[in-house]
Design a protein around this motif. Structure first.
Motif, short mmCIF file in Angstrom:
data_model
loop_
_atom_site.label_atom_id
_atom_site.label_comp_id
_atom_site.label_asym_id
_atom_site.label_seq_id
_atom_site.Cartn_x
_atom_site.Cartn_y
_atom_site.Cartn_z
N PRO A 1 -13.50 89.83 132.29
CA PRO A 1 -14.69 89.00 132.06
C PRO A 1 -15.86 89.31 132.99
N HIS A 2 -15.63 90.06 134.08
CA HIS A 2 -16.74 90.44 134.96
C HIS A 2 -17.55 91.62 134.42
N VAL A 3 -17.07 92.26 133.38
CA VAL A 3 -17.85 93.34 132.74
C VAL A 3 -19.04 92.71 132.02
N GLN A 4 -20.23 93.23 132.31
CA GLN A 4 -21.46 92.66 131.75
C GLN A 4 -21.83 93.27 130.40
N GLU A 5 -21.89 94.59 130.36
CA GLU A 5 -22.31 95.29 129.14
C GLU A 5 -21.55 96.60 129.02
N ILE A 6 -21.39 97.05 127.79
CA ILE A 6 -20.76 98.35 127.53
C ILE A 6 -21.60 99.09 126.49
N SER A 7 -21.80 100.38 126.72
CA SER A 7 -22.46 101.25 125.74
C SER A 7 -21.57 102.45 125.48
N VAL A 8 -21.52 102.87 124.23
CA VAL A 8 -20.76 104.06 123.85
C VAL A 8 -21.74 105.11 123.34
N TYR A 9 -21.69 106.30 123.93
CA TYR A 9 -22.59 107.39 123.57
C TYR A 9 -21.81 108.55 122.96
N ILE A 10 -22.45 109.20 122.01
CA ILE A 10 -21.92 110.44 121.44
C ILE A 10 -22.76 111.59 121.96
N VAL A 11 -22.11 112.69 122.33
CA VAL A 11 -22.80 113.88 122.82
C VAL A 11 -23.14 114.79 121.64
N THR B 1 -22.66 96.39 123.69
CA THR B 1 -22.17 95.01 123.75
C THR B 1 -23.00 94.23 124.76
N ASP B 2 -22.92 92.91 124.67
CA ASP B 2 -23.56 92.07 125.68
C ASP B 2 -22.49 91.38 126.52
N LYS B 3 -22.90 90.51 127.42
CA LYS B 3 -21.96 89.86 128.34
C LYS B 3 -20.92 89.03 127.59
N ALA B 4 -21.30 88.47 126.46
CA ALA B 4 -20.38 87.64 125.68
C ALA B 4 -19.38 88.48 124.88
N GLY B 5 -19.56 89.81 124.91
CA GLY B 5 -18.66 90.67 124.17
C GLY B 5 -19.07 90.91 122.73
N ASN B 6 -20.26 90.43 122.34
CA ASN B 6 -20.76 90.68 120.98
C ASN B 6 -21.08 92.16 120.82
N ILE B 7 -20.60 92.75 119.75
CA ILE B 7 -20.73 94.19 119.53
C ILE B 7 -21.81 94.48 118.50
N GLU B 8 -22.66 95.45 118.80
CA GLU B 8 -23.68 95.89 117.86
C GLU B 8 -23.56 97.40 117.67
N THR B 9 -23.36 97.81 116.43
CA THR B 9 -23.34 99.24 116.11
C THR B 9 -24.72 99.62 115.57
N HIS B 10 -25.17 100.81 115.90
CA HIS B 10 -26.54 101.22 115.59
C HIS B 10 -26.56 102.29 114.51
N ASP B 11 -27.12 101.93 113.35
CA ASP B 11 -27.25 102.90 112.26
C ASP B 11 -28.27 103.98 112.58
#
Length: 362
Positions: free
Chosen positions: A59-69, A86-96
């Motif tokens: 729960p101390h993780v604030q944000e996560i981003s996944v990158y493709i090379v 993602t945001d602090k609440a864990g809501n995930i957003e995928t980007h088209d």
């Protein structure tokens, strides 16, 4: 790819050598492109489950981003595409339409590019937050994607949370490797009943299946001496009772009703034996007969507050809790798939994001 000469006006039509070479080159390029797109799509789907688990376990993780090379011939370098956040609440957003990051325009995010350059984990401060970038490597050790985890103004995650993050990332790397080998022609691993439904369903639950397999092995290594702790309690903490009852509810649904046998801890501990370990190692939470236990297991696990398992320091209870938690994720996903079986499978979220009630892992 099939090519014919049916529309050739010549009476005798054959493919000459340079034509065959050209067609073979086109087919090889198409195959490589298809494999790249297929691996990327599956990896992002699996990563969606992985980052959801990271947020619940840490729960101390604030944000996560996944990158493709991605390579960029114009720059004679690579670029990064931010595919998932993602945001602090864990809501995930995928980007088209993912944001493109170039090295020269992102000096304060240089740690991301160094992570790719060296294919190693990099920790750095950026915009006032502590970031750690973890590479996902191909079979040759090159970084093909990376996970950027921000912990805000903390310098380090708590020890138990850091351990969980490292384990999740290790399993994500394993999942990426499995997907890559399948694309190259290796036989698919089908362990759970739900994986037989469709390819989309199999990818959706792959990360949870790998977690389940890992936890099966972990529980299987515990001997009866380790479980003796659970049997020694005369009046155990409620957390211990809830964990053991939730596990037993999966195997003895008729005894888990309100007022049933599992309401008494003395009855629960009678089932702690070698047979229970065997049941855990063989249990498939996606089998139809297991779905009926969803509500009872969820109700039990919701009674376990965050940090409670680690506080008691019980190793067998911790492993049983983790195992039951993953089983619940798969049970809920399977239940939703059954309810929505008339809808496209692609609309069913991965099990990592299908959990109800926001239960947080220890």
């Amino acid at each position: 790819m099939g090519i014919d000469t049916l529309n050739d006006p010549q009476e005798k039509s054959i493919f000459i050598t340079h034509e065959i070479s050209f067609f073979q080159g086109v087919a090889k390029a198409f195959s490589s492109a298809f494999q790249y797109v297929d691996i990327r799509r599956k990896t992002l789907r699996i990563a969606e489950s992985a980052v959801s688990w990271i947020h619940r376990r840490s729960p101390h993780v604030q944000e996560i981003s996944v990158y493709i090379v991605e390579p960029d011939d114009k720059l004679e370098d690579f670029i990064l595409r931010r595919m998932l956040t993602t945001d602090k609440a864990g809501n995930i957003e995928t980007h088209d339409h993912p944001t493109k990051l170039e090295r020269k325009e992102n000096l304060f995010r240089d740690y991301l590019f160094r992570c790719v350059d060296n294919s190693e984990t990099i920790t750095a401060d950026a915009y006032g937050h502590r970031h750690t970038a973890f590479p996902l490597r191909d079979s040759e050790g090159h970084c093909v994607a990376l996970v950027d985890i921000s912990i805000g103004d903390l310098k380090h995650l708590p020890s138990h949370e850091n351990k969980e993050v490292q384990r999740m990332l290790k399993l994500l790397q394993y999942a990426h490797k499995e997907v890559s080998l399948e694309t190259e022609g290796k036989e698919q691993k089908v362990v759970l009943e739900a994986e037989k439904n469709s390819e989309e369903s199999r990818i959706d639950i792959m990360f949870d299946r790998i977690m389940l397999t890992d936890l099966r092995e972990t529980v299987g290594k515990l001997n009866l001496r380790a479980f003796a702790e659970l049997k020694s309690y005369k009046d155990p903490p409620k957390v211990i009772h809830d964990i053991l009852a939730s596990v037993l509810s999966l195997f003895y649904q008729d005894k888990s009703e309100v007022g049933g046998e599992l309401e008494e801890y003395n009855n629960c501990k009678q089932y702690v034996n070698q047979d229970l370990i065997k049941k855990i190692e063989e249990f498939d939470p996606t089998a139809l007969e297991a779905i009926g236990a969803v509500n009872r297991v969820a109700a039990r696990l919701k009674e376990v507050p965050h940090g409670a398992v680690a506080k008691h320091g019980s190793l067998p209870a911790q492993h049983l809790y983790n195992w039951a938690f993953v089983c619940l994720s798969l049970l809920e996903h399977t239940s939703k798939m059954k309810m929505n079986q008339k809808q496209p499978l692609a609309d069913t979220p991965p099990p990592g994001s299908a959990m109800s009630g926001g239960i947080t892992e220890q």
